[in-house]
Design a protein around this motif. Structure first.
Motif, PDB file in Angstrom:
ATOM      1  N   GLU A  67      20.426 -12.257  17.107  1.00 29.48           N
ATOM      2  CA  GLU A  67      20.407 -10.738  16.695  1.00 29.48           C
ATOM      3  C   GLU A  67      19.788 -10.633  15.341  1.00 29.48           C
ATOM      4  O   GLU A  67      19.696  -9.378  14.624  1.00 29.48           O
ATOM      5  N   LYS A  68      19.565 -11.583  14.536  1.00 28.24           N
ATOM      6  CA  LYS A  68      18.863 -11.277  12.970  1.00 28.24           C
ATOM      7  C   LYS A  68      17.526 -10.887  12.869  1.00 28.24           C
ATOM      8  O   LYS A  68      16.695 -11.796  12.379  1.00 28.24           O
ATOM      9  N   ARG A  69      17.239 -10.026  13.648  1.00 24.43           N
ATOM     10  CA  ARG A  69      15.682  -9.432  13.683  1.00 24.43           C
ATOM     11  C   ARG A  69      15.604  -7.996  14.441  1.00 24.43           C
ATOM     12  O   ARG A  69      16.687  -7.755  14.995  1.00 24.43           O
ATOM     13  N   HIS A  70      14.581  -7.480  14.208  1.00 24.35           N
ATOM     14  CA  HIS A  70      14.403  -6.164  14.703  1.00 24.35           C
ATOM     15  C   HIS A  70      12.999  -6.432  15.765  1.00 24.35           C
ATOM     16  O   HIS A  70      12.254  -7.108  15.804  1.00 24.35           O
ATOM     17  N   SER A  71      13.357  -5.583  16.897  1.00 26.25           N
ATOM     18  CA  SER A  71      12.166  -5.579  18.057  1.00 26.25           C
ATOM     19  C   SER A  71      10.796  -5.030  17.281  1.00 26.25           C
ATOM     20  O   SER A  71      11.178  -4.463  16.166  1.00 26.25           O
ATOM     21  N   LEU A  72      10.006  -5.384  17.900  1.00 29.52           N
ATOM     22  CA  LEU A  72       8.659  -5.009  17.583  1.00 29.52           C
ATOM     23  C   LEU A  72       8.550  -3.450  17.609  1.00 29.52           C
ATOM     24  O   LEU A  72       7.759  -2.909  16.503  1.00 29.52           O
ATOM     25  N   LEU A  73       9.165  -3.009  18.572  1.00 28.28           N
ATOM     26  CA  LEU A  73       9.154  -1.425  18.440  1.00 28.28           C
ATOM     27  C   LEU A  73       9.966  -0.839  17.525  1.00 28.28           C
ATOM     28  O   LEU A  73       9.548   0.205  16.755  1.00 28.28           O
ATOM     29  N   PHE A  74      11.107  -1.329  17.081  1.00 30.69           N
ATOM     30  CA  PHE A  74      11.863  -0.840  15.988  1.00 30.69           C
ATOM     31  C   PHE A  74      11.132  -1.274  14.725  1.00 30.69           C
ATOM     32  O   PHE A  74      10.981  -0.179  13.569  1.00 30.69           O
ATOM     33  N   ARG A  75      10.405  -2.297  14.425  1.00 26.38           N
ATOM     34  CA  ARG A  75       9.658  -2.458  13.187  1.00 26.38           C
ATOM     35  C   ARG A  75       8.688  -1.279  13.197  1.00 26.38           C
ATOM     36  O   ARG A  75       8.156  -1.107  12.079  1.00 26.38           O
ATOM     37  N   TRP A  76       7.870  -0.991  14.239  1.00 26.16           N
ATOM     38  CA  TRP A  76       7.009   0.017  14.235  1.00 26.16           C
ATOM     39  C   TRP A  76       7.642   1.263  13.689  1.00 26.16           C
ATOM     40  O   TRP A  76       6.945   2.215  12.756  1.00 26.16           O
ATOM     41  N   MET A  77       8.783   1.823  14.114  1.00 24.89           N
ATOM     42  CA  MET A  77       9.449   2.701  13.652  1.00 24.89           C
ATOM     43  C   MET A  77       9.824   2.823  12.246  1.00 24.89           C
ATOM     44  O   MET A  77       9.765   3.711  11.457  1.00 24.89           O
ATOM     45  N   LEU A  78      10.371   1.475  11.644  1.00 21.44           N
ATOM     46  CA  LEU A  78      10.630   1.423  10.281  1.00 21.44           C
ATOM     47  C   LEU A  78       9.563   1.639   9.459  1.00 21.44           C
ATOM     48  O   LEU A  78       9.352   2.184   8.444  1.00 21.44           O
ATOM     49  N   ARG A  79       8.270   0.876  10.033  1.00 16.19           N
ATOM     50  CA  ARG A  79       7.027   1.267   9.236  1.00 16.19           C
ATOM     51  C   ARG A  79       6.537   2.742   9.133  1.00 16.19           C
ATOM     52  O   ARG A  79       6.210   3.049   8.033  1.00 16.19           O
ATOM     53  N   ARG A  80       6.627   3.258  10.191  1.00 15.62           N
ATOM     54  CA  ARG A  80       6.375   4.849  10.104  1.00 15.62           C
ATOM     55  C   ARG A  80       7.365   5.411   9.199  1.00 15.62           C
ATOM     56  O   ARG A  80       6.777   6.519   8.471  1.00 15.62           O
ATOM     57  N   ASN A  81       8.705   5.101   9.245  1.00 15.81           N
ATOM     58  CA  ASN A  81       9.556   5.943   8.265  1.00 15.81           C
ATOM     59  C   ASN A  81       9.277   5.495   6.813  1.00 15.81           C
ATOM     60  O   ASN A  81       9.348   6.634   5.938  1.00 15.81           O
ATOM     61  N   ALA A  82       8.940   4.426   6.602  1.00 20.06           N
ATOM     62  CA  ALA A  82       8.507   4.046   5.165  1.00 20.06           C
ATOM     63  C   ALA A  82       7.263   4.888   4.740  1.00 20.06           C
ATOM     64  O   ALA A  82       7.072   5.372   3.680  1.00 20.06           O
ATOM     65  N   ARG A  83       6.236   4.702   5.715  1.00 15.23           N
ATOM     66  CA  ARG A  83       5.023   5.457   5.089  1.00 15.23           C
ATOM     67  C   ARG A  83       5.205   6.880   5.112  1.00 15.23           C
ATOM     68  O   ARG A  83       4.732   7.734   4.048  1.00 15.23           O
ATOM     69  N   GLN A  84       6.003   7.650   5.847  1.00 10.88           N
ATOM     70  CA  GLN A  84       5.979   9.110   5.913  1.00 10.88           C
ATOM     71  C   GLN A  84       6.809   9.441   4.598  1.00 10.88           C
ATOM     72  O   GLN A  84       6.815  10.377   3.846  1.00 10.88           O
ATOM     73  N   ALA A  85       7.769   8.542   4.380  1.00  9.94           N
ATOM     74  CA  ALA A  85       8.522   8.703   3.016  1.00  9.94           C
ATOM     75  C   ALA A  85       7.881   8.680   1.771  1.00  9.94           C
ATOM     76  O   ALA A  85       8.106   9.631   0.919  1.00  9.94           O
ATOM     77  N   LEU A  86       6.637   7.937   1.620  1.00 16.43           N
ATOM     78  CA  LEU A  86       5.809   7.973   0.451  1.00 16.43           C
ATOM     79  C   LEU A  86       4.928   9.192   0.583  1.00 16.43           C
ATOM     80  O   LEU A  86       4.481   9.505  -0.539  1.00 16.43           O
ATOM     81  N   LYS A  87       4.526   9.376   1.816  1.00 18.24           N
ATOM     82  CA  LYS A  87       3.537  10.571   1.863  1.00 18.24           C
ATOM     83  C   LYS A  87       4.310  11.875   1.397  1.00 18.24           C
ATOM     84  O   LYS A  87       3.410  12.936   0.858  1.00 18.24           O
ATOM     85  N   LEU A  88       5.424  12.166   1.446  1.00 22.34           N
ATOM     86  CA  LEU A  88       5.985  13.368   1.158  1.00 22.34           C
ATOM     87  C   LEU A  88       7.004  13.232  -0.032  1.00 22.34           C
ATOM     88  O   LEU A  88       8.372  13.038   0.159  1.00 22.34           O
ATOM     89  N   PRO A  89       6.544  12.847  -1.204  1.00 15.64           N
ATOM     90  CA  PRO A  89       7.461  12.330  -2.108  1.00 15.64           C
ATOM     91  C   PRO A  89       8.425  13.454  -2.875  1.00 15.64           C
ATOM     92  O   PRO A  89       9.495  13.155  -3.125  1.00 15.64           O
ATOM     93  N   GLN A  90       8.061  14.660  -2.427  1.00 16.20           N
ATOM     94  CA  GLN A  90       9.089  15.780  -2.843  1.00 16.20           C
ATOM     95  C   GLN A  90       9.925  16.229  -1.872  1.00 16.20           C
ATOM     96  O   GLN A  90      10.916  17.143  -2.012  1.00 16.20           O
ATOM     97  N   VAL A  91       9.760  15.605  -0.734  1.00 20.41           N
ATOM     98  CA  VAL A  91      10.611  16.057   0.514  1.00 20.41           C
ATOM     99  C   VAL A  91      11.826  15.036   0.823  1.00 20.41           C
ATOM    100  O   VAL A  91      11.581  14.145   0.660  1.00 20.41           O
ATOM    101  N   ARG A  92      13.032  15.550   0.782  1.00 24.22           N
ATOM    102  CA  ARG A  92      14.118  14.969   1.125  1.00 24.22           C
ATOM    103  C   ARG A  92      14.514  15.083   2.520  1.00 24.22           C
ATOM    104  O   ARG A  92      14.785  16.207   2.902  1.00 24.22           O
ATOM    105  N   ALA A  93      14.992  14.035   3.202  1.00 26.76           N
ATOM    106  CA  ALA A  93      15.128  14.281   4.818  1.00 26.76           C
ATOM    107  C   ALA A  93      16.620  14.903   4.628  1.00 26.76           C
ATOM    108  O   ALA A  93      17.495  14.752   4.018  1.00 26.76           O
TER     109      ALA A  93
END
Length: 298
Positions: A13-39
């Motif tokens: 279980e010491k890994r994330h699925s390919l789909l979950f890694r895609w979601m994590l990458r998307r979250n990281a990218r969006q967090a950088l694009k909107l630096p003034q926005v806090r979720a």
């Protein structure tokens, strides 16, 4: 806090699925694009935190639950105090008992050299996680932007299962304030969740570093809502740094100085810390040797 608060996660279980890694990458990218926005999730964290934050100088940050408070945090505090030099240390208490809060309050008033502050985290974002240690390892990243916003100049986040052998601040290069952050990079690792070792992370109050800290916090908070089955405290900082290096002007990170964390108990290392479950007995032995006899033995 280290990942060793409960039984080890099975290797399968010491890994994330390919789909979950895609979601994590998307979250990281969006967090950088909107630096003034806090979720919404980061707002929930901010509203739930209680306590006093440090607001100046260089500060150490670690996190612990009750078990780790007694097993490790008290030893870490003692190791800092024994050096006899002023040091600011902030402890993030994860859903602490009244007894732990009481002891932290007493320590904050009685320590001679350690300027101890602490926050109380009810762990609202941990609800529904398959393993609470997934939150425990990531919580300090959620608190980091708040501490930087309060006015701290440099923030060094470390695992609580450590002891201080010497002050880390003289080891840090004088030009670090021109960087956005420092990490223990493991560039030769194949998997993204292993490319950064989260046992030490260094940030400062420059705009670039504060943007980095906020992006990591937002991406972690949002991703916790997706109930990850494995740790996200290393993979998300790597994704954020990777995207930032390609999209943000003047963004730069550096490697944590090798002498900062001593996994083999080197005499010149600032901290000694655990490396893997099997090394715990060795760490306790080295820690006890460093700290000397307990009060009961005197």
């Amino acid at each position: 806090m280290s990942a060793k608060s409960t039984a080890p996660i099975p290797k399968s279980e010491k890994r994330h699925s390919l789909l979950f890694r895609w979601m994590l990458r998307r979250n990281a990218r969006q967090a950088l694009k909107l630096p003034q926005v806090r979720a919404r999730e980061t707002e929930l964290f901010r509203e739930s935190i209680k306590g006093n934050l440090p607001n100046s100088g260089n500060v150490l940050l670690a996190a612990c639950d009750d078990r780790y408070f007694y097993n490790f945090a008290l030893g870490l505090i003692k190791s800092i105090e024994r050096l006899g030099q002023p040091e600011a240390f902030h402890l993030l208490l994860l859903q602490p008992s009244g007894k732990v809060i009481e002891e932290a309050a007493t320590l904050s008033k009685t320590l001679k050299h350690v300027r101890l502050t602490y926050s109380i985290d009810p762990c609202a974002l941990a609800e529904g996680l398959p393993r609470r240690e997934i939150y425990y390892t990531a919580a300090r990243f959620l608190l980091a932007p708040l501490i930087l916003e309060a006015g701290v100049e440099r923030l060094l986040m470390i695992d609580v299962d450590a002891v201080m052998n010497r002050s880390p601040w003289p080891i840090i290069p004088s030009d670090f304030d021109h960087q956005s952050g420092a990490f223990i990079f493991r560039r030769n690792e194949k998997h993204p969740w292993r490319k950064i070792l989260a046992s030490a992370v260094l940030l400062n109050n420059s705009p670039g570093s504060m943007r980095l800290a906020n992006a990591i916090a937002v991406s972690i908070a949002v991703s916790l809502g997706k109930k990850p089955k494995y740790h996200i405290d290393q993979i998300l900082p790597f994704y954020v740094c990777d995207f930032a290096s390609k999209t943000i002007q003047n963004f730069s990170t550096v490697d944590i100085p090798p002498k900062l964390m001593g996994y083999d108990y080197e005499p010149e290392a600032a901290f000694w810390t655990v490396k893997g479950h099997q090394a715990l007995d060795t760490f306790i032995s080295e820690r006890d040797r460093l700290l000397g006899p307990t009060e009961q033995e005197n």
